[in-house]
Design a protein around this motif. Structure first.
Motif, PDB file in Angstrom:
ATOM      1  N   ASP A  49     -11.380 -45.045  12.139  1.00  0.00           N
ATOM      2  CA  ASP A  49     -11.578 -44.842  13.580  1.00  0.00           C
ATOM      3  C   ASP A  49     -11.379 -43.382  13.974  1.00  0.00           C
ATOM      4  N   LEU A  50     -10.425 -42.695  13.365  1.00  0.00           N
ATOM      5  CA  LEU A  50     -10.082 -41.336  13.771  1.00  0.00           C
ATOM      6  C   LEU A  50     -10.623 -40.262  12.839  1.00  0.00           C
ATOM      7  N   ILE A  51     -11.476 -40.632  11.892  1.00  0.00           N
ATOM      8  CA  ILE A  51     -12.055 -39.630  10.999  1.00  0.00           C
ATOM      9  C   ILE A  51     -12.859 -38.614  11.817  1.00  0.00           C
ATOM     10  N   ASP A  52     -12.911 -37.368  11.368  1.00  0.00           N
ATOM     11  CA  ASP A  52     -13.561 -36.315  12.160  1.00  0.00           C
ATOM     12  C   ASP A  52     -15.010 -36.655  12.489  1.00  0.00           C
ATOM     13  N   THR A  53     -15.756 -37.139  11.487  1.00  0.00           N
ATOM     14  CA  THR A  53     -17.177 -37.443  11.691  1.00  0.00           C
ATOM     15  C   THR A  53     -17.512 -38.779  11.055  1.00  0.00           C
ATOM     16  N   TYR A  54     -17.823 -39.755  11.894  1.00  0.00           N
ATOM     17  CA  TYR A  54     -18.255 -41.072  11.429  1.00  0.00           C
ATOM     18  C   TYR A  54     -19.681 -41.299  11.902  1.00  0.00           C
ATOM     19  N   VAL A  55     -20.578 -41.592  10.964  1.00  0.00           N
ATOM     20  CA  VAL A  55     -21.958 -41.929  11.303  1.00  0.00           C
ATOM     21  C   VAL A  55     -22.258 -43.319  10.773  1.00  0.00           C
ATOM     22  N   GLY A  56     -22.655 -44.206  11.669  1.00  0.00           N
ATOM     23  CA  GLY A  56     -23.026 -45.558  11.299  1.00  0.00           C
ATOM     24  C   GLY A  56     -24.535 -45.726  11.390  1.00  0.00           C
ATOM     25  N   ILE A  57     -25.145 -46.230  10.334  1.00  0.00           N
ATOM     26  CA  ILE A  57     -26.584 -46.459  10.341  1.00  0.00           C
ATOM     27  C   ILE A  57     -26.864 -47.915   9.991  1.00  0.00           C
ATOM     28  N   ASP A  58     -27.948 -48.427  10.536  1.00  0.00           N
ATOM     29  CA  ASP A  58     -28.374 -49.788  10.252  1.00  0.00           C
ATOM     30  C   ASP A  58     -29.848 -49.888  10.625  1.00  0.00           C
ATOM     31  N   ILE A  59     -30.571 -50.781   9.964  1.00  0.00           N
ATOM     32  CA  ILE A  59     -31.995 -50.913  10.258  1.00  0.00           C
ATOM     33  C   ILE A  59     -32.224 -51.690  11.547  1.00  0.00           C
ATOM     34  N   SER A  60     -31.226 -52.428  12.003  1.00  0.00           N
ATOM     35  CA  SER A  60     -31.374 -53.242  13.208  1.00  0.00           C
ATOM     36  C   SER A  60     -31.116 -52.410  14.468  1.00  0.00           C
ATOM     37  N   ARG A  61     -32.141 -52.233  15.277  1.00  0.00           N
ATOM     38  CA  ARG A  61     -31.977 -51.490  16.523  1.00  0.00           C
ATOM     39  C   ARG A  61     -31.027 -52.233  17.468  1.00  0.00           C
ATOM     40  N   ARG A  62     -31.076 -53.546  17.448  1.00  0.00           N
ATOM     41  CA  ARG A  62     -30.216 -54.329  18.324  1.00  0.00           C
ATOM     42  C   ARG A  62     -28.741 -54.040  18.035  1.00  0.00           C
ATOM     43  N   VAL A  63     -28.369 -53.995  16.768  1.00  0.00           N
ATOM     44  CA  VAL A  63     -26.989 -53.730  16.389  1.00  0.00           C
ATOM     45  C   VAL A  63     -26.598 -52.293  16.721  1.00  0.00           C
ATOM     46  N   ILE A  64     -27.486 -51.341  16.429  1.00  0.00           N
ATOM     47  CA  ILE A  64     -27.183 -49.936  16.702  1.00  0.00           C
ATOM     48  C   ILE A  64     -27.028 -49.698  18.200  1.00  0.00           C
ATOM     49  N   ARG A  80     -20.792 -49.608  22.806  1.00  0.00           N
ATOM     50  CA  ARG A  80     -19.362 -49.898  22.596  1.00  0.00           C
ATOM     51  C   ARG A  80     -18.548 -48.631  22.368  1.00  0.00           C
ATOM     52  N   PHE A  81     -19.127 -47.658  21.687  1.00  0.00           N
ATOM     53  CA  PHE A  81     -18.386 -46.442  21.333  1.00  0.00           C
ATOM     54  C   PHE A  81     -18.966 -45.201  22.004  1.00  0.00           C
ATOM     55  N   ARG A  82     -19.533 -45.359  23.191  1.00  0.00           N
ATOM     56  CA  ARG A  82     -20.261 -44.254  23.810  1.00  0.00           C
ATOM     57  C   ARG A  82     -19.370 -43.083  24.202  1.00  0.00           C
ATOM     58  N   PHE A  83     -18.066 -43.288  24.327  1.00  0.00           N
ATOM     59  CA  PHE A  83     -17.173 -42.192  24.678  1.00  0.00           C
ATOM     60  C   PHE A  83     -16.377 -41.685  23.478  1.00  0.00           C
ATOM     61  N   HIS A  84     -16.746 -42.085  22.275  1.00  0.00           N
ATOM     62  CA  HIS A  84     -16.062 -41.636  21.061  1.00  0.00           C
ATOM     63  C   HIS A  84     -16.813 -40.432  20.491  1.00  0.00           C
ATOM     64  N   SER A  85     -16.270 -39.249  20.689  1.00  0.00           N
ATOM     65  CA  SER A  85     -17.002 -38.035  20.318  1.00  0.00           C
ATOM     66  C   SER A  85     -17.133 -37.855  18.813  1.00  0.00           C
ATOM     67  N   ASN A  86     -16.339 -38.574  18.018  1.00  0.00           N
ATOM     68  CA  ASN A  86     -16.409 -38.432  16.565  1.00  0.00           C
ATOM     69  C   ASN A  86     -17.372 -39.414  15.917  1.00  0.00           C
ATOM     70  N   LYS A  87     -18.078 -40.203  16.735  1.00  0.00           N
ATOM     71  CA  LYS A  87     -18.945 -41.243  16.187  1.00  0.00           C
ATOM     72  C   LYS A  87     -20.395 -41.044  16.631  1.00  0.00           C
ATOM     73  N   HIS A  88     -21.307 -41.400  15.721  1.00  0.00           N
ATOM     74  CA  HIS A  88     -22.737 -41.291  15.997  1.00  0.00           C
ATOM     75  C   HIS A  88     -23.429 -42.463  15.313  1.00  0.00           C
ATOM     76  N   PHE A  89     -24.427 -43.059  15.986  1.00  0.00           N
ATOM     77  CA  PHE A  89     -25.123 -44.219  15.433  1.00  0.00           C
ATOM     78  C   PHE A  89     -26.630 -43.994  15.482  1.00  0.00           C
ATOM     79  N   SER A  90     -27.313 -44.447  14.441  1.00  0.00           N
ATOM     80  CA  SER A  90     -28.754 -44.250  14.369  1.00  0.00           C
ATOM     81  C   SER A  90     -29.395 -45.377  13.572  1.00  0.00           C
TER      82      SER A  90
END
Length: 302
Positions: A164-179, A185-195
């Motif tokens: 949760d607190l790692i400097d840079t977390y990027v989550g990827i998935d083929i499902s647009r619904r999940v992303i 859910r994490f729109r205010f988490h500056s260390n996280k990015h989803f694509s």
């Protein structure tokens, strides 16, 4: 370090607004906004929004997007839409409502939280607990600051402080619904990015971080749990080759000890999977650094 920079950036933005909007030259008395200083007010607001925007979303991927295989994408969207991997069937019908992932103080809601990504991501399952601790230990042991995760619905990952607190977390998935759900859910988490990303069509992305450098970097850690054994043989080989060329630490699902490769030539994300041994042909991974339960292993491709 990132938290300190974020605080200092916001503080500087606030000072800029106060200086440009309200202070009179010479006597520093507070002024109201008039037609004379309206342009300065608008500039200050733009400056503030720009700076805060950087703070909230400082991670950029290269390439910035990935064109997915339509057949693969539609198949996985159907898995999530119809909760095909949820057990017992039909018990996950409302899991795309992000309120599901908050307990509101009810312990029972946490204990029974099932995942639309499959039973291996259900809260409380032994393999999930082992996987979560294993990844957390890898992050601490190897001082990992950047991580790319085939994330699914993130039912379990953020229960780890290290993730949760790692400097840079990027989550990827083929499902647009999940992303889209994870982004909300994490729109205010500056260390996280989803694509949205299709590993069967695209290589792994690199990232740049506006806090530290604009130079593109590879991730230090790649996590690919319970993914490859749902793919066809050719698709799994492509993902494996990309992992071997990553130049990073890789944590991946495998069946190392008691199983050969019972290879499935077809792509079939219908809840079934084939037991894949990454140490054997055609994958030929090196000996893992360490494993948990012989099914989730750390490989070093640095």
């Amino acid at each position: 370090a990132l938290a300190f920079v974020a605080i200092m950036t916001r503080a500087l933005a606030f000072v800029a607004i106060i200086t440009l909007l309200f202070l009179k030259s010479g006597n520093y008395k507070i002024n109201t906004i008039t037609s004379h200083n309206f342009p300065s007010a608008m500039f200050s607001l733009w400056l503030f929004m720009s700076i805060v925007g950087v703070v909230r979303s400082h991670i950029a991927l290269t390439p910035s997007s990935c064109k997915s295989n339509t057949i693969v994408r539609n198949a996985f969207e159907e898995v999530y839409t119809e909760s095909k991997w949820c057990q017992p069937p039909g018990s996950c019908s409302n899991l795309t409502d992000i309120r599901y992932y908050y307990t509101y103080g009810h312990v029972s809601r946490f204990d029974k939280r099932r995942s639309i990504s499959g039973v291996g991501s259900d809260i409380g399952k032994v393999k999930m607990l082992q996987s979560l601790q294993f990844i957390s230990d890898v992050i601490k042991k190897y001082s990992v600051h950047s991580m790319l995760d085939i994330c699914g619905d993130l039912n379990w990952q953020m229960e780890s402080m290290e993730i949760d607190l790692i400097d840079t977390y990027v989550g990827i998935d083929i499902s647009r619904r999940v992303i889209d759900m994870n982004k909300e859910r994490f729109r205010f988490h500056s260390n996280k990015h989803f694509s949205t990303w299709d590993l069967t069509s695209c290589s792994f992305p690199k990232y740049s971080n506006a806090y530290t450098s604009t130079i593109e970097s590879s991730f230090q850690l790649y996590v690919i749990k319970d993914v490859m054994f749902h793919l066809s043989l050719s698709q799994a080989i492509r993902v494996a080759e990309n992992l071997k060329q990553s130049g990073a630490l890789v944590v991946a699902s495998t069946f190392n000890i008691n199983h050969g490769n019972r290879l499935s030539p077809e792509f079939s994300p219908n809840g079934k999977f084939w037991k894949i041994n990454l140490a054997l042909p055609p994958f030929n991974f090196p000996k893992p650094v360490e494993c948990v339960d012989d099914t989730f292993c750390l490989y070093d491709f640095r």
